[in-house]
Design a protein around this motif. Structure first.
Motif: not given
Lengths: 334, 377
Positions: A191-200, A220-227
């Motif tokens: 759910t959070i992965s999909a929503l982070l894609s929808q609301y970047p 979040i780790q998958a989408k913003y690794a190291g940030q």
């Protein structure tokens, strides 16, 4: 000074595998031991049928009281009614359980007393932390708010949060998905992965039920690794248990608001002790007044103050010392 | 299914899974699994009927793939800036990896005509055993992996022995085994969430970004899928497994060691579940009690969806993989529409029923149309 009779307390655990359950149960046993009480427990395994069987087992042992850690009465109504008919006092200790509870005596409540954490205040304090962090970020800030309406404590945590964010026109809740009780971690990741894609432009992921935070952390780790924030969203939740502490140490979880959940157990033992020793009715207040001391002072745990060794944060007000001394003063202890 | 075993009626190789085919057709399915096409020796159907048959044939072979493409296209058009993004597609693939491995293992069991309801618990125990070895006993990650695999091997062998050799119902044995494994999981993990002292290399299995910023898990799942596909579709053993699932009596009379193939199915499913468990715990950096429960039903959904693609009603690896991705796409897409979890579950269930229905109706229509021409020819 009065004597406290040697009592046997039946304790129905919601889910023994849960960390918070362990905190409350172990604290209850520790407190009961000071008074020389015996605690007989049964693990409800989070399953109503097992909880019902546990209630029957505990009642058949004729305990002097039955305590549980926040099981809604609808799940074990038959057992509660059976215990009530047998004259066994019923107490719960937990997060907020009854709707808008300041008193547990309203409606058709089967419990005789309940002692709970200030979940709404926790929501307020965590939201204030979020507002402070977002102050330096220009423009509109999107928030994903994963709710947990299944539990009353989940509802009031969000009420607390919304009361703060409603006064912040530049902070906008863009999505409020519900945590899926049957699929807490993997479901949250999806759910959070999909929503982070929808609301970047999301700046905050708010996790109402801490049991799902590792799922959100994975997303979040998958989408913003190291940030880190503000390039990655803040991830905030409730309770600094050891796993959350580790995620805070790693910079994955930004903050967790904490209170001493275990204080509920000590209060429950004290109220039962007064009831048994002096026949004093248990307090109708979910957080009784003890000389004005606030055992449930909130703490926002971040990387700056996360406890060493990922331990549960130390209590700002030491209720263990307080109650132990109180009982030594009031009772003839074994 | 076979050998007088009690799973005859309930096994997926029964009429329900093969679109009502007869035993003879099912045995053919075991060998070549292509009963839906018109017989080459039959009279060519009339043009209109032929067109309809071709359509049914396409739906039975590629219905799932078409549905996936339609779903991706639909969500991409509706949410072009969020769904059709590299990041989102990477997320979907990453989240599909472990479920795909689990479902591929399940496919092997289904191919031989059995059920395995213990794979969810096996996933949980496999992940927990590996993490517990590191977290509670301080072992190296290699030892932890070996222990987890051995646990899976033992569970798979016990399942297989009881079902194939002692002729017990796969439904009941694996249901019981799932409960036992769940209990062992609680004991192994000390009834707590384990998250400390996990080797970084172990975590890399679930988190490492590789070529094209794609998660390592995706490549592991791809490797498992290729190996499983080659095994089932291109080796003698694989074809024998299909034959066992198609009609085990015929397979036994043909001299096949039916029991051995069924045993192998359970072992492979358990090993796949352990691998999936390792990836799930590596990605999450923790082993939580009852970790595997949410993975069981989606694995079945994917495998059954997979029968609506590539192989006309038979369980197959490619269909299963597409089924897993399809479910992930639906979950991600519907979430972006703000649809609640409850509705997502309802939609996924409805899609599963629809896919099977379309595939099944297509096969029946083809079979009905072919029957008289074959007889005349």
């Amino acid at each position: 000074m009065v004597s406290v009779p040697p009592e046997t307390i039946g304790y129905l655990r919601y889910v023994a595998a849960d960390y918070s359950d362990g905190l409350m149960y172990n604290s209850f046993v520790q407190a009961a031991k000071v008074l020389g009480w015996k605690v007989v427990s049964c693990d409800g395994q989070g399953t109503p049928s097992v909880m019902a069987a546990c209630m029957s087992t505990l009642i058949s042992d004729h305990p002097n009281a039955i305590v549980n850690d926040g099981i809604p009465q609808s799940l074990i109504a038959a057992g509660l009614q059976q215990a009530k008919a047998a004259g066994i006092p019923l107490v719960y200790t937990s997060g907020t359980l009854a709707p808008g509870s300041t008193s547990i005596y309203s409606g058709t409540n089967l419990y005789d007393a309940g002692f709970t954490t200030p979940d709404q205040q926790m929501g307020v304090d965590l939201a204030n932390y979020v507002v402070k962090q977002l102050a330096s970020v220009p423009g509109t800030k999107d928030v994903i708010d994963q709710t947990f309406p299944v539990a009353e404590w989940g509802v009031v945590r969000n009420i607390g949060m919304e009361s703060v964010l409603s006064g912040q026109p530049d902070i906008k809740i863009v999505a409020s998905p519900q945590a899926n009780s049957a699929n807490l971690v993997q479901g949250t990741t999806t759910t959070i992965s999909a929503l982070l894609s929808q609301y970047p432009k999301t700046k905050v992921v708010w996790i109402t039920f801490d049991g799902t935070v590792s799922g959100a952390a994975q997303a979040i780790q998958a989408k913003y690794a190291g940030q880190t924030f503000p390039n990655a969203p803040l991830l905030v939740t409730f309770y600094a248990d050891p796993q959350t502490d580790q995620l805070i140490s790693q910079g994955v979880v930004s903050a967790a608001v904490n209170v001493q959940l275990q204080a509920c157990s000590w209060i429950a033992v004290d109220q039962l002790a007064q009831y048994f020793a002096r026949k004093t009715p248990m307090s109708p207040d979910v957080r009784p007044n003890y000389s004005g001391l606030n055992f449930f002072q909130t703490q926002v745990i971040t990387k700056a103050n996360v406890p060493a060794g990922n331990a549960f944060p130390a209590p700002p007000v030491n209720y263990v010392t307080y109650f132990t001394a109180k009982w030594h003063d009031e009772f003839k202890l074994p | 299914m076979v050998d007088g075993s009690s799973s005859v009626a309930t096994g997926p190789s029964g009429p329900e899974a093969h679109g009502g085919r007869s035993d003879a057709e099912a045995v053919l399915a075991g060998a070549g699994r292509s009963t839906g096409s018109p017989s080459p020796g039959g009279r060519p159907p009339a043009t209109r009927q032929g067109a309809r048959l071709r359509l049914y044939h396409i739906m039975a072979h590629y219905g799932l793939l078409i549905a996936l493409i339609v779903a991706v296209a639909g969500f991409s058009l509706a949410r072009p800036s969020s769904f059709w993004t590299v990041g989102n597609l990477q997320d979907i693939l990453t989240q599909s990896a472990a479920p795909a491995i689990l479902a591929i293992g399940l496919t092997v069991v289904l191919v031989v005509g059995d059920f395995d309801l213990s794979i969810g618990s096996m996933l949980g125990l496999g992940g927990s055993a590996a993490v517990a070895m590191m977290s509670l006993h301080g072992t190296d990650w290699e030892v932890a992996l070996i222990v987890a695999l051995v646990v899976g091997l033992i569970a798979g062998v016990v399942n297989g022995l009881l079902i194939a050799y002692f002729k017990m119902s796969s439904f009941i044995v694996t249901l019981a085994m799932g409960t036992i494994l769940l209990g062992v999981n609680f004991l192994v993990a000390g009834n707590q969430t384990l998250f400390s002292n996990i080797a970084p290399v172990y975590l890399d299995f679930g988190r490492l970004r590789t070529v094209g910023n794609i998660n390592l898990q995706v490549f592991i799942a791809l490797g498992v899928a290729i190996v499983a596909w080659v095994f089932l579709e291109r080796t003698e053993t694989g074809r024998y497994m299909y034959a066992v699932g198609g009609n085990s009596n015929a397979a036994r009379l043909s001299g096949l060691a039916v029991q051995r193939y069924r045993l192998a199915g359970f072992v492979l499913a358990a090993i796949a579940a352990v691998v999936a468990g390792v990836l799930v715990t590596a990605q999450g950096g923790a082993a939580i009690p009852n970790l595997g429960a949410p993975y069981l039903l989606p694995a079945y959904a994917a495998a059954f969806l997979g029968t609506a693609g590539f192989s006309e009603g038979a369980f197959n690896v490619a269909g299963t993989v597409v089924g897993v991705i399809f479910l992930s796409v639906i979950a991600a897409g519907l979430t972006m529409f703000g649809i609640s979890t409850g509705w997502i579950d309802i939609v996924q269930g409805a899609i599963l029923i629809s896919a099977i229905l379309v595939s099944d109706v297509g096969r029946r229509m083809v079979a009905a149309a072919v029957r008289p021409t074959a007889g005349a020819g």
